[in-house]
Design a protein around this motif. Structure first.
Motif, short mmCIF file in Angstrom:
data_model
loop_
_atom_site.label_atom_id
_atom_site.label_comp_id
_atom_site.label_asym_id
_atom_site.label_seq_id
_atom_site.Cartn_x
_atom_site.Cartn_y
_atom_site.Cartn_z
N ILE A 42 1.17 -0.86 0.11
CA ILE A 42 0.26 0.20 -0.18
C ILE A 42 0.96 1.03 -0.35
O ILE A 42 0.87 2.14 -0.69
N ALA A 43 2.01 0.84 1.22
CA ALA A 43 2.97 2.62 0.34
C ALA A 43 3.29 2.44 -0.42
O ALA A 43 3.73 3.93 -0.62
N SER A 44 3.65 1.77 -1.54
CA SER A 44 4.66 1.98 -2.24
C SER A 44 3.50 2.25 -3.78
O SER A 44 3.93 2.40 -4.18
N GLY A 45 2.31 2.08 -3.24
CA GLY A 45 1.40 2.25 -4.14
C GLY A 45 1.53 1.33 -5.11
O GLY A 45 0.39 1.47 -6.30
N GLN A 46 2.06 -0.30 -4.38
CA GLN A 46 1.59 -1.14 -5.79
C GLN A 46 0.01 -1.64 -5.56
O GLN A 46 -0.36 -2.18 -6.14
N LEU A 47 -0.41 -1.51 -3.84
CA LEU A 47 -1.85 -1.58 -4.02
C LEU A 47 -2.43 -0.07 -3.85
O LEU A 47 -1.76 0.86 -3.07
N GLN A 48 -3.19 -0.09 -4.27
CA GLN A 48 -4.49 1.15 -4.30
C GLN A 48 -5.68 0.83 -3.97
O GLN A 48 -5.76 0.07 -3.78
N PRO A 49 -6.04 1.89 -3.06
CA PRO A 49 -7.37 2.71 -2.72
C PRO A 49 -8.27 1.84 -3.99
O PRO A 49 -8.33 2.21 -4.88
N ASN A 50 -9.19 0.93 -3.03
CA ASN A 50 -9.84 0.18 -4.08
C ASN A 50 -9.89 -1.39 -4.41
O ASN A 50 -10.68 -1.86 -5.12
N ASP A 51 -8.68 -1.59 -4.49
CA ASP A 51 -7.84 -2.58 -5.22
C ASP A 51 -8.72 -3.79 -4.25
O ASP A 51 -8.33 -3.33 -2.71
N GLU A 52 -8.50 -4.82 -4.66
CA GLU A 52 -9.77 -6.26 -4.02
C GLU A 52 -8.55 -7.00 -3.27
O GLU A 52 -7.59 -7.38 -4.40
N LEU A 53 -7.84 -7.02 -2.16
CA LEU A 53 -7.18 -8.23 -2.47
C LEU A 53 -7.61 -10.07 -2.02
O LEU A 53 -9.03 -10.15 -2.12
N PRO A 54 -6.73 -10.23 -2.33
CA PRO A 54 -7.95 -12.04 -2.26
C PRO A 54 -8.50 -12.47 -0.81
O PRO A 54 -8.35 -12.03 0.37
N PRO A 55 -9.64 -13.64 -1.23
CA PRO A 55 -10.04 -13.49 0.45
C PRO A 55 -9.45 -14.63 0.92
O PRO A 55 -8.31 -15.01 0.50
#
Length: 127
Positions: free
Chosen positions: A25-38
């Motif tokens: 998240i901090a590096s921007g590889q995951l963005q707001p509203n990106d879904e994580l695996p169940p």
């Protein structure tokens, strides 16, 4: 999203998951509203107990970095961006602390360390 856990890390597995998601998240590889695996899917991929993944997700949710949507999954929170800035600083601060400790052990003073950083930055940027 690829996570790597190591039972030999010395850090609890849930903590390894939590730290890696924070970094993404901090590096921007995951963005707001990106879904994580169940939870179950990630647990199966990592060959761990689903409760371990659930604990990491729960702590990230309590920190405001993730949000659960009833029946829809777990997502990076909209508030991920401001938290991401603080998280980037936290991650870099840990690395700077380790670098300073190592420099001190090697009798490298601050001025030498700063000169080395500037030199490496120049090489990194192709100057």
């Amino acid at each position: 999203m690829r996570l790597h856990i190591s039972p030999h890390d010395g850090k609890a597995i849930y903590r390894q998951i939590l730290d890696q998601i924070r970094y993404l998240i901090a590096s921007g590889q995951l963005q707001p509203n990106d879904e994580l695996p169940p939870i179950r899917t990630l647990a199966e991929d990592l060959l761990i107990n689903p409760n371990t993944v659930a604990r990491a997700y729960r702590e990230l949710e309590m920190a405001g970095m993730l949000s659960k949507r009833q029946g829809a999954g777990t997502y990076v929170s909209e508030r991920g961006s401001p938290l991401a800035e603080a998280e980037r600083i936290r991650i870099l601060s840990e690395r700077v602390d380790a670098l300073l400790a190592e420099a001190l052990q090697m009798n490298v003073n601050l001025e030498q360390l700063i000169a080395l950083l500037r030199e490496r930055e120049g090489a990194f940027n192709g100057r």
